[in-house]
Design an enzyme around this catalytic site. Structure first.
Site, PDB file in Angstrom:
ATOM      1  CD  GLU A  49      -6.340   2.918  24.409  1.00 31.85           C
ATOM      2  OE1 GLU A  49      -6.530   2.575  25.594  1.00 31.85           O
ATOM      3  OE2 GLU A  49      -6.518   2.167  23.451  1.00 31.85           O
ATOM      4  CG  ASP A  60     -10.030   0.160  33.972  1.00 33.98           C
ATOM      5  OD1 ASP A  60      -9.606  -0.275  32.892  1.00 33.98           O
ATOM      6  OD2 ASP A  60     -10.546   1.283  34.108  1.00 33.98           O
ATOM      7  CE1 TYR A 175      -8.692  -2.742  23.679  1.00 33.13           C
ATOM      8  CE2 TYR A 175      -8.176  -0.421  23.852  1.00 33.13           C
ATOM      9  CZ  TYR A 175      -8.024  -1.716  24.304  1.00 33.13           C
ATOM     10  OH  TYR A 175      -7.212  -1.979  25.369  1.00 33.13           O
TER      11      TYR A 175
END
Length: 263
Positions: A49, A60, A175
């Site tokens: 990734e 994030d 994911y």
């Protein structure tokens, strides 16, 4: 069949779980980042990734945010990120690369132009955090038409009503985000993750890979044992942020990969 599809078919035939590593493109600089990415397959990484640096990475935590800032300050751009992938592909034509980031840089470039450039650079799939399924016509559908997988995130808050919509146009793998919140915020627990992975797998034939909150070889093994593989990002990026040499970072990555492969 994309490189991602081929890799998971190969792992499945071997009865192995996948190890996926996240690194920020250009962190701490282009040359060091390229050296690291080139070394990842040898350290046991099955899928790379590659983070696309962006100024406002809302999903994030501080570790990945700082990595993006370091990369941007070192002159990293979308073009340089694709250049890094192109350089990697000169020596490795099999390891899948998933570009992970946000829609703004892609939108600014123009979807058609971006997809053409990404394909030419050897990118195999996209994870675009801020594009929900309702916006599939924007990038997801064109990406898949261009031969790129579009990997979707499922989370602990993705209930049974929402899940079919999330899975509808997903390809490559799913994911599963093991925690609520941002990257690096908490630790994943296999006892919590296992039932959620089983619920998702009941609704799709795609591999389900678990990320967020995995930071040790033991945790990598535990999570991979209840899923099709594990993703580690913040724990690796924090080593880079601490100024560790590329060789030491790769040794750490190998320990995590060994954990997942032992599951």
């Amino acid at each position: 069949m994309t490189r991602i599809d081929a890799k998971f078919a190969e792992l499945n035939a071997q009865g192995k779980k996948a190890f996926v590593s996240y690194v920020m493109a250009g962190d701490p600089d282009f040359d060091s980042s390229l050296e690291l990415v080139k070394g990842l397959p040898g350290a046991g990484v099955d899928v790379i990734e590659l983070g696309l640096p962006f100024t406002d990475p809302m999903a994030d935590g501080p570790t990945i945010q700082l990595a993006g800032q370091r990369a941007l300050e070192a002159g990293m751009t979308l073009d340089r990120t694709l250049e890094l992938a192109t350089e990697f592909r000169k020596a490795d034509n099999t390891t899948p690369i998933v570009l992970m980031g946000y829609y703004n840089p892609i939108y600014s470039r123009g979807v058609e132009t971006f997809l053409s450039q990404a394909k030419a650079a050897g990118i195999d799939g996209l994870i675009v955090v801020d594009l929900p399924p309702e916006e599939d016509d924007e990038l997801c559908i064109p990406a898949q038409a261009a031969g790129l997988n579009f990997v979707r995130l499922a989370t602990p808050t993705t209930d049974d009503k929402r899940l079919p919509r999330v899975l509808q146009n997903t390809s490559g793998f799913v994911y599963y985000v093991s925690i609520t919140g941002i990257t690096g915020a908490a630790e994943a627990e296999a006892t919590d993750v296992g039932p959620e992975v089983a619920r998702i797998k009941a609704a799709t034939d795609l591999p389900v890979i678990v990320g967020f909150g995995i930071n040790t070889p033991a945790k990598s093994q535990a999570i991979a044992s209840v899923a099709d593989g594990a993703v580690v990002g913040s724990a690796i990026v924090s080593q880079i942020g601490a100024g560790k040499p590329v060789g030491e970072v790769l040794d750490f990555v190998k320990s995590l990969a060994d954990g997942a492969h032992a599951a």
